[in-house]
Structure formats: C-alpha cells, structure tokens
Design a protein around this motif. Structure first.
Motif, short mmCIF file in Angstrom:
data_model
loop_
_atom_site.label_atom_id
_atom_site.label_comp_id
_atom_site.label_asym_id
_atom_site.label_seq_id
_atom_site.Cartn_x
_atom_site.Cartn_y
_atom_site.Cartn_z
N THR A 103 0.83 -1.21 0.00
CA THR A 103 0.00 0.00 0.00
C THR A 103 0.86 1.26 0.00
N ILE A 104 1.96 1.25 0.75
CA ILE A 104 2.87 2.40 0.75
C ILE A 104 3.44 2.61 -0.65
N ILE A 105 3.86 1.54 -1.29
CA ILE A 105 4.42 1.65 -2.65
C ILE A 105 3.38 2.22 -3.61
N ILE A 111 0.97 9.43 -5.79
CA ILE A 111 1.40 10.81 -5.55
C ILE A 111 2.41 11.26 -6.61
N ASN A 112 3.38 10.40 -6.89
CA ASN A 112 4.38 10.74 -7.91
C ASN A 112 3.75 10.91 -9.29
N ASN A 113 2.74 10.10 -9.59
CA ASN A 113 2.04 10.21 -10.86
C ASN A 113 1.32 11.56 -10.98
N ILE A 114 0.67 11.98 -9.91
CA ILE A 114 -0.02 13.27 -9.91
C ILE A 114 0.99 14.40 -10.08
N ARG A 115 2.08 14.33 -9.33
CA ARG A 115 3.11 15.37 -9.42
C ARG A 115 3.72 15.43 -10.84
N ILE A 129 -4.17 22.21 -7.16
CA ILE A 129 -4.34 20.76 -7.20
C ILE A 129 -3.84 20.13 -5.91
N ASP A 130 -2.68 20.57 -5.43
CA ASP A 130 -2.16 20.08 -4.15
C ASP A 130 -3.16 20.33 -3.03
N SER A 131 -3.75 21.52 -3.04
CA SER A 131 -4.71 21.88 -2.00
C SER A 131 -5.97 21.02 -2.07
N VAL A 132 -6.52 20.85 -3.26
CA VAL A 132 -7.75 20.07 -3.43
C VAL A 132 -7.54 18.62 -3.04
N LEU A 133 -6.41 18.05 -3.46
CA LEU A 133 -6.14 16.65 -3.19
C LEU A 133 -5.42 16.40 -1.86
N GLY A 134 -4.96 17.47 -1.21
CA GLY A 134 -4.25 17.33 0.06
C GLY A 134 -2.95 16.57 -0.08
N ILE A 135 -2.26 16.80 -1.18
CA ILE A 135 -1.05 16.02 -1.48
C ILE A 135 0.07 16.26 -0.47
N ASP A 136 0.29 17.51 -0.07
CA ASP A 136 1.38 17.79 0.88
C ASP A 136 1.14 17.10 2.22
N ASN A 137 -0.09 17.21 2.75
CA ASN A 137 -0.41 16.56 4.03
C ASN A 137 -0.32 15.04 3.90
N THR A 138 -0.82 14.52 2.78
CA THR A 138 -0.77 13.08 2.55
C THR A 138 0.67 12.59 2.47
N ASN A 169 -5.40 9.75 2.84
CA ASN A 169 -6.17 10.30 1.71
C ASN A 169 -5.37 10.19 0.42
N VAL A 170 -5.20 8.94 -0.04
CA VAL A 170 -4.56 8.72 -1.33
C VAL A 170 -5.61 8.10 -2.23
N LEU A 171 -5.97 8.84 -3.27
CA LEU A 171 -7.01 8.37 -4.16
C LEU A 171 -6.47 7.35 -5.13
N PRO A 172 -7.33 6.41 -5.57
CA PRO A 172 -6.88 5.51 -6.63
C PRO A 172 -6.44 6.32 -7.84
N LYS A 173 -5.51 5.79 -8.62
CA LYS A 173 -4.92 6.51 -9.74
C LYS A 173 -5.97 7.07 -10.68
N SER A 174 -6.98 6.29 -11.03
CA SER A 174 -7.98 6.76 -11.99
C SER A 174 -8.79 7.92 -11.42
N VAL A 175 -9.11 7.87 -10.11
CA VAL A 175 -9.84 8.97 -9.49
C VAL A 175 -8.96 10.20 -9.42
N SER A 176 -7.70 10.01 -9.02
CA SER A 176 -6.77 11.13 -8.94
C SER A 176 -6.63 11.81 -10.29
N GLU A 177 -6.46 11.02 -11.33
CA GLU A 177 -6.29 11.60 -12.66
C GLU A 177 -7.52 12.36 -13.11
N SER A 178 -8.72 11.83 -12.80
CA SER A 178 -9.92 12.54 -13.24
C SER A 178 -10.10 13.83 -12.43
N ARG A 179 -9.74 13.80 -11.14
CA ARG A 179 -9.84 15.03 -10.34
C ARG A 179 -8.83 16.07 -10.81
#
Length: 185
Positions: A103-105, A111-115, A129-138, A169-179
């Motif tokens: 799960t960590i991997i 996260i790397n894919n979104i970045r 995008i970072d703010s909406v997805l909470g990437i920094d906190n995640t 709060n790590v979204l599945p890749k497909s959800v992250s990409e659509s967001r």
C-alpha cells in the motif's frame, strides 16, 4: 406464423464496486459495497469465501480473514421489489507487513504520478491541485507511516499502522487523474 411475447424490462439492483479489495490477516476489515438501485436495497447476503457468510441491511460489513490467500467474496443484494443481483470479487488477503508495504508503494506511486502530470502546470494550478487533493499533508503522513513501518517488528505493531494507512487520503490513480483533469479545466 407470427409469434408475439410481452417482454418486461426490470431495473434490478446493480452492484458497482466493493472496497477495499485487499486486507491483512487477523485485521477486522470494513467492506463497503456500492450499489445502484432505483428502489433501495433491503438485504445484503455476504459469502466471504472462507466458509463464513452474513446478512446485513446496510451496504457495509466487518469481516476478519484468518489466512492469507485470494478469496472470492460473493455478494447478493435484494431490493424492496424483491429483485436480486449478485457479483463476485477477488479479495487479496496478505500478511499485515506485506499489505502495508504494498500500500505504501502504491500510494507513493499515485502521488508521484499526480506530481509528474502536473509538473508543467503553472505554480497556481499546482498549488490548487495540491490543495484540493491534500497532497502535501498526505505525503507527510505517508512518510510518518513509512517510518513507523520500518521500525515495526511485530504483528501488533503492524496492526497499529493499518488503520492509519486506511485513513490516508490517497485516491486511486484513476480517481486522482480525473480530479486533476477536472481541476485544470
């Protein structure tokens, strides 16, 4: 000769998804079933694939698997019109240590894919995008979880990490990409 027959099309409940699709042995897991039904579902019949079954009136159930393996969980739903449907899902049950590591991997990869996908965006878009997805906190919480994971030595310690990981709060890749796509439009 002409044959005629009346055909009735009914709106049976449609099972959309089950989450999570993986869990750890010995960990009480809350499974959530997503169902689309025009009249509402009144019963959920759960066959966990490990010789245990259950019936609920809600779309959630808690179950603990005692051995590693891939289990076929079959869920049948009945709506208020007594129309039914069922679906089978494969649930991957691994050791707590393997589940956390995998799960960590996956979370880091998401996260790397979104970045990577947003690297060429303006600073404003990246920050939005970072703010909406909470990437920094995640990312910070994931680092903390990884530190705990690397120092854990017993199943009890791994068991304490799993709830933190499941609440991450790590979204599945497909959800992250659509967001990401929606937030830049």
């Amino acid at each position: 000769t002409i044959f005629s027959e009346d055909v009735n099309v009914t709106d049976v409940p449609k099972i959309i998804s089950l989450n999570p699709m993986s869990t750890a042995t010995g960990y009480p897991t809350d499974f959530l079933l997503l169902v689309n039904s025009s009249s509402g579902v009144k019963k959920f019949f759960w066959n966990f694939g490990d010789n245990t079954t259950g019936v609920t009136t809600t779309s959630t159930v808690r179950h603990t698997y005692n051995s590693t393996g891939i289990y076929q969980i079959n869920i049948a739903v009945t709506d208020t019109k007594n129309l039914s449907s069922s679906k089978t899902f494969d649930i991957n049950v691994s050791s707590p240590k393997n589940l956390i590591n995998t799960t960590i991997i996956k979370a880091k990869s998401s996260i790397n894919n979104i970045r990577a996908r947003t690297a060429n965006f303006s600073s404003f878009s990246q920050e939005s995008i970072d703010s909406v997805l909470g990437i920094d906190n995640t990312t910070k919480e994931l680092a903390s979880i990884e530190t705990s994971f690397n120092s854990a030595q017993s199943d009890a310690q791994y068991g304490q990490i799993i709830p933190r990981l499941l609440n991450l709060n790590v979204l599945p890749k497909s959800v992250s990409e659509s967001r990401v796509a929606k937030s830049i439009q």
